[in-house]
Design an enzyme around this catalytic site. Structure first.
Site, short mmCIF file in Angstrom:
data_model
loop_
_atom_site.label_atom_id
_atom_site.label_comp_id
_atom_site.label_asym_id
_atom_site.label_seq_id
_atom_site.Cartn_x
_atom_site.Cartn_y
_atom_site.Cartn_z
N TYR A 52 1.40 4.89 -2.60
CA TYR A 52 1.58 6.30 -2.21
C TYR A 52 2.95 6.81 -2.62
O TYR A 52 3.13 8.00 -2.84
CB TYR A 52 1.33 6.49 -0.71
CG TYR A 52 -0.13 6.35 -0.39
CD1 TYR A 52 -1.07 7.20 -0.98
CD2 TYR A 52 -0.60 5.35 0.44
CE1 TYR A 52 -2.41 7.06 -0.75
CE2 TYR A 52 -1.96 5.19 0.68
CZ TYR A 52 -2.86 6.06 0.08
OH TYR A 52 -4.20 5.91 0.30
N HIS A 100 -9.67 0.49 -11.02
CA HIS A 100 -9.30 1.49 -10.00
C HIS A 100 -7.85 1.92 -10.15
O HIS A 100 -7.54 3.10 -10.18
CB HIS A 100 -9.55 0.89 -8.60
CG HIS A 100 -8.77 1.53 -7.49
ND1 HIS A 100 -9.02 2.82 -7.07
CD2 HIS A 100 -7.76 1.06 -6.71
CE1 HIS A 100 -8.18 3.11 -6.07
NE2 HIS A 100 -7.41 2.07 -5.84
N PHE A 101 -6.95 0.94 -10.29
CA PHE A 101 -5.55 1.41 -10.28
C PHE A 101 -5.10 1.92 -11.64
O PHE A 101 -4.05 2.54 -11.74
CB PHE A 101 -4.60 0.41 -9.63
CG PHE A 101 -4.33 -0.89 -10.32
CD1 PHE A 101 -3.57 -0.95 -11.46
CD2 PHE A 101 -4.79 -2.08 -9.77
CE1 PHE A 101 -3.30 -2.16 -12.06
CE2 PHE A 101 -4.52 -3.30 -10.36
CZ PHE A 101 -3.77 -3.34 -11.52
N HIS A 102 -5.92 1.69 -12.67
CA HIS A 102 -5.57 2.38 -13.91
C HIS A 102 -6.01 3.85 -13.86
O HIS A 102 -5.39 4.70 -14.50
CB HIS A 102 -6.11 1.65 -15.14
CG HIS A 102 -5.21 0.49 -15.51
ND1 HIS A 102 -5.31 -0.75 -14.92
CD2 HIS A 102 -4.13 0.42 -16.35
CE1 HIS A 102 -4.35 -1.55 -15.40
NE2 HIS A 102 -3.62 -0.85 -16.26
N HIS A 138 0.81 -1.21 0.00
CA HIS A 138 0.00 0.00 0.00
C HIS A 138 0.85 1.27 0.00
O HIS A 138 0.63 2.16 -0.82
CB HIS A 138 -1.07 0.03 1.07
CG HIS A 138 -2.10 1.05 0.71
ND1 HIS A 138 -3.01 0.87 -0.31
CD2 HIS A 138 -2.29 2.31 1.14
CE1 HIS A 138 -3.72 1.97 -0.48
NE2 HIS A 138 -3.30 2.86 0.39
N ARG A 171 -10.17 -10.44 -12.39
CA ARG A 171 -8.94 -9.80 -12.82
C ARG A 171 -7.91 -10.90 -13.08
O ARG A 171 -8.11 -12.04 -12.67
CB ARG A 171 -8.42 -8.81 -11.76
CG ARG A 171 -7.92 -9.43 -10.49
CD ARG A 171 -7.47 -8.41 -9.45
NE ARG A 171 -6.16 -7.84 -9.77
CZ ARG A 171 -5.37 -7.24 -8.88
NH1 ARG A 171 -5.76 -7.11 -7.62
NH2 ARG A 171 -4.23 -6.73 -9.23
N ARG A 172 -6.83 -10.54 -13.75
CA ARG A 172 -5.71 -11.46 -13.96
C ARG A 172 -6.16 -12.80 -14.53
O ARG A 172 -5.74 -13.85 -14.04
CB ARG A 172 -4.98 -11.70 -12.64
CG ARG A 172 -4.38 -10.45 -12.09
CD ARG A 172 -3.75 -10.70 -10.76
NE ARG A 172 -2.60 -9.83 -10.59
CZ ARG A 172 -1.96 -9.67 -9.45
NH1 ARG A 172 -2.34 -10.32 -8.39
NH2 ARG A 172 -0.92 -8.87 -9.37
#
Ligand code: HAS
Length: 549
Positions: free
Chosen positions: A227, A374-376, A223, A439-440
């Site tokens: 950041y 989300h992370f894209h 995590h 996913r994946r």
């Protein structure tokens, strides 16, 4: 003569630029792998030459998530520190080069084994999937190399404070130190997993691995890793964007406080990636979810600060009302436009993060492609568009060239192409995730499955988005090559904003490192000690390794 064409010394420019070459090479390789993945998942395309889906997924995640980010961020922070705190000494620079080469050797080693299909374990290298030991050793070298560069950042900052008694440290340098303190503390987790678990296991020195311990150590790092990507974007928003729009920093202390809060709360939250995992007491998951909601606060402070900066500048130029500033911003300057569009993407991206973090909703989206969506938005849109926005002036500023009007026009096209591609790809990922799309997962894994028909249109949309993004990557790479080797020689400004009249006094306590690092460690011990002892004491028998190919 050439020295006068740069905002920072030639030696420091070369050091920063060396990082950029690796970062942009990684962008090329990683984004190409990304295109191939979306095409495979569309069900309309088979990967050539017997290449496995999971192998290119590993290439994609490692090159973009670990290599591009780490190299770009370290290069940018070293450059910014040299610009704001002053030039590095020879010994500082030597240490940074040492770390850099260690990282490069690590990347080469890991890449060779991924290409040999001996390390198809994805970027999170979850046990009991096992890679060749050289992959783990390579990644360890990258981490240890980055520590050396971190030490340089700490030393330069400390030297500034020593040489300028009573003076406040430069905001950029302060932020770089926070990011590296967070990184050094967080990477202890991954280093421990490597040295105590993965390397001995992959060398055959131990037969089994404790999966939950390895995942817990990974997410203790994982995590704050995200950041570590975000904070340099925030550095740019706080210290560079105000200058580009002709304004001033709204509040130096607010900026410092938000970074301190990010340091405190970004590490003790790894369990929010493990909410569905058995073996962790629900109380500790609950506690870490609460801490996750606390780490949202500094991002909201950042949003507030950005609005304040835009509004103050807008009013200076005669704007009225809450959103009058919109008309006054330099929309045709891609140095502003690209990071601003990144900020816009962070609104849905951050909302998705809050959904992920909410325990009950996490049960719906976990391990679906919603998380990938989300992370894209956060990493590949918010952070990357900000990094692209920086590269437009940073690269020529480091190479002693000019960012031309033509390059600016192409930068604007790049921003639009990237955003359209991301809207298709990430939007479709979110929707498909909500109807259970995993996913994946390679298309070939579930072709013919009853759900495939419902997922089909979303996967086609992802392939369209992936193809548009690929074009965006080619434009960016073209701009990188142009700005590095072909743009006209000259001096390109390295913009750093000054504090505005609203900024006020910065309390000295914000620079009290013993206090903030102490509180960070205390929070980590509080959130992790008991559940970690629990995990070890109640560990099931270890798992033997398997290979995904
Ligand atoms: Fe996340 C999974 C929760 C932020 C990246 N995240 C991931 C993964 C990655 C990632 C890579 O709790 C997948 C890992 C894997 O492989 O499994 N994430 C959060 C939360 C936040 C968050 C609460 N994530 C990020 C950022 C990332 C990132 C940033 C990369 C850079 N994430 C999760 C959780 C999971 C997760 C769970 C696990 C899911 C699962 O089950 O596996 C927060 O930090 C978000 C706070 C952000 C905001 C937005 C503030 C808005 C701003 C913009 C202002 C705009 C302006 C312009 C000023 C609250 C600052 C306005 C102009 C106008 C005109 C309107």
């Amino acid at each position: 003569m050439i020295k006068s064409m740069r905002n920072i010394s030639i030696k420091d420019s070369r050091l920063a630029m060396a990082h950029m070459y690796v970062a942009f090479a990684a962008l090329f390789v990683g984004a190409t792998a990304g295109l191939l993945q979306t095409l495979e998942r569309s069900g309309k395309f088979n990967l050539p030459g017997g290449i496995g889906y999971y192998q290119i997924l590993t290439v994609h995640g490692v090159t973009l998530g670990l290599v591009l980010t780490t190299f770009f961020i370290l290069g940018f922070m070293l450059a910014g520190q040299s610009r704001t705190a002053g030039e590095f000494t020879n010994s500082e620079r030597k240490m940074a080069w040492f770390g850099y080469w260690m990282m490069v050797i690590g990347v080469i080693l890991a890449t060779i084994f991924i290409l040999l299909n001996e390390a198809t374990v994805l970027y999170t290298f979850y046990a009991p999937m096992m890679a060749h030991s050289a992959f783990y050793i390579g990644l360890t070298l990258v981490v240890v190399g980055s520590w050396f560069e971190g030490f340089v950042i700490f030393r330069r900052h400390a030297r500034f404070l020593r040489e300028n008694p009573g003076e406040k440290s430069p905001l950029f340098s302060f932020m770089a130190v926070i990011n590296m303190v967070m990184w050094q503390i967080a990477t202890l987790g991954v280093a421990a997993a490597m040295l105590l678990q993965f390397i001995p296991w992959s060398l055959g020195m131990t037969d089994t691995i404790d999966v939950l311990v390895s995942r817990t150590l990974f997410w203790y790092f994982g995590h704050p890793l995200v950041y570590f990507w975000l904070l340099p974007a925030y550095m740019a928003w706080y210290t560079i964007i105000p200058k580009i729009i002709g304004g001033k920093i709204f509040s130096d202390s607010l900026a410092r406080l938000s970074f301190i809060l990010l340091l405190l709360f970004s590490i003790p939250v790894g369990f929010h990636h493990q909410l569905t995992e058995p073996g962790i007491d629900p109380f500790w998951k609950y506690l870490q979810v609460v801490l996750t909601f606390l780490v949202v606060i500094p991002s909201l402070m950042t949003a507030f600060s950005m609005f304040a900066t835009f509004e103050a500048r807008g009013r200076e130029l005669g704007a009225k009302g809450l959103f009058g500033w919109v008309k006054k911003m330099p929309w045709k300057d891609v140095r502003f436009l690209a990071p601003f569009v990144g900020m816009l993407w962070f609104i849905p991206g951050g909302a998705g993060g809050i959904i992920n973090a909410s325990n009950q909703m996490n049960q719906v989206v976990h391990n679906t492609i919603f998380v990938t969506g989300h992370f894209h938005l956060t990493a590949a849109a918010t952070v990357m568009l900000t990094f692209f926005g920086l590269a437009y002036w940073l690269i020529p500023s480091l190479t002693g060239r000019k960012f031309t009007a033509k390059a600016n026009k192409w930068g604007i096209i790049q921003t639009i192409v990237w955003s359209v591609g991301m809207a298709f790809m990430s939007g479709a990922m979110h929707w498909q995730g909500l109807i259970g799309g995993p996913r994946r997962s390679a298309y070939s894994e579930y072709a013919g499955n009853a759900d495939t028909a419902a997922w089909g249109p979303y996967q086609i949309a992802q392939a369209i988005g992936g193809s548009i993004l690929f074009i965006g990557m080619i434009i960016m790479l073209g701009l990188f090559v142009y700005l590095t080797f072909f743009a006209p020689k000259g001096e390109e400004e390295f913009p750093i904003a000054e504090e505005g009249p609203t900024s006020g006094e910065t309390p000295a306590v914000l620079e009290n490192w013993k206090l903030w690092i102490g509180v960070t460690v205390a929070l980590i011990l509080f959130a992790y000690t008991i559940p970690f002892i629990d995990i070890i004491q109640n560990a099931p028998p270890g798992s033997p390794g398997f290979k995904l190919y």
